[in-house]
Design a protein around this motif. Structure first.
Motif, short mmCIF file in Angstrom:
data_model
loop_
_atom_site.label_atom_id
_atom_site.label_comp_id
_atom_site.label_asym_id
_atom_site.label_seq_id
_atom_site.Cartn_x
_atom_site.Cartn_y
_atom_site.Cartn_z
N CYS A 90 -0.79 -1.08 1.90
CA CYS A 90 0.23 -0.64 0.95
C CYS A 90 -0.12 0.72 0.37
O CYS A 90 -1.23 0.93 -0.12
CB CYS A 90 0.38 -1.68 -0.17
SG CYS A 90 1.56 -1.17 -1.43
N CYS A 93 -0.42 0.12 -3.78
CA CYS A 93 -1.50 -0.63 -4.42
C CYS A 93 -2.74 -0.75 -3.53
O CYS A 93 -3.79 -1.20 -3.99
CB CYS A 93 -1.02 -2.02 -4.85
SG CYS A 93 -0.69 -3.13 -3.46
N CYS A 111 3.75 -3.07 0.20
CA CYS A 111 3.78 -4.52 0.28
C CYS A 111 5.03 -5.04 -0.43
O CYS A 111 5.70 -4.29 -1.16
CB CYS A 111 2.51 -5.10 -0.33
SG CYS A 111 2.39 -4.92 -2.11
N CYS A 114 5.11 -4.53 -4.28
CA CYS A 114 5.40 -3.17 -4.74
C CYS A 114 6.84 -2.79 -4.43
O CYS A 114 7.49 -2.10 -5.22
CB CYS A 114 4.45 -2.17 -4.10
SG CYS A 114 2.76 -2.38 -4.67
#
Ligand SMILES: [Zn+2]
Length: 123
Positions: A90, A93, A111, A114
């Motif tokens: 991701c 994050c 992801c 997010c």
């Protein structure tokens, strides 16, 4: 991308290659459509309502091309990340993106958490 097996990455890469081929074909067709629009416009010495209909079609095709090109960029980005070894991580994050999500959307760079994160807190 340790959470992805090399065979999973290979099959995702195949998907990306197929997606690119499809998009390039769509873009080719859209350009051909625009060409024929221009030919039709040149054919009509005094364009009436047909001309505006044709230029509407051209605008539509051009927006489709723009969307396809942004998808192509996403595919390039995904392939670059595969080469660099950070595919499936991701961007927001840094956690692993679920393999299921990548299979559904090989160009995913965030992801699910997010991607779905609300812009503002709900009251
Ligand atoms: Zn994330």
């Amino acid at each position: 991308m340790k959470h992805l097996s090399s065979s999973a990455v290979q099959s995702l890469h195949r998907q990306l290659v197929e997606m690119r081929a499809r998009l390039l074909e769509e873009i080719r067709i859209a350009h051909a459509d625009i060409e024929s629009v221009h030919e039709s416009l040149e054919g009509e010495s005094r364009g009436g309502s047909d001309a505006s209909e044709l230029s509407r079609l051209e605008a539509l095709r051009r927006s489709e091309i723009a969307i396809d090109e942004s998808k192509l960029n996403a595919i390039d980005e995904a392939e670059r990340r595969m080469n660099e070894g950070n595919y499936g991580v991701c961007m927001a994050c840094g956690k692993a993106i679920a393999p299921d999500r990548l299979l559904a959307l090989p160009t995913a760079v965030r992801c699910t958490d997010c991607e779905q994160a609300p812009m503002s807190q709900r009251g």
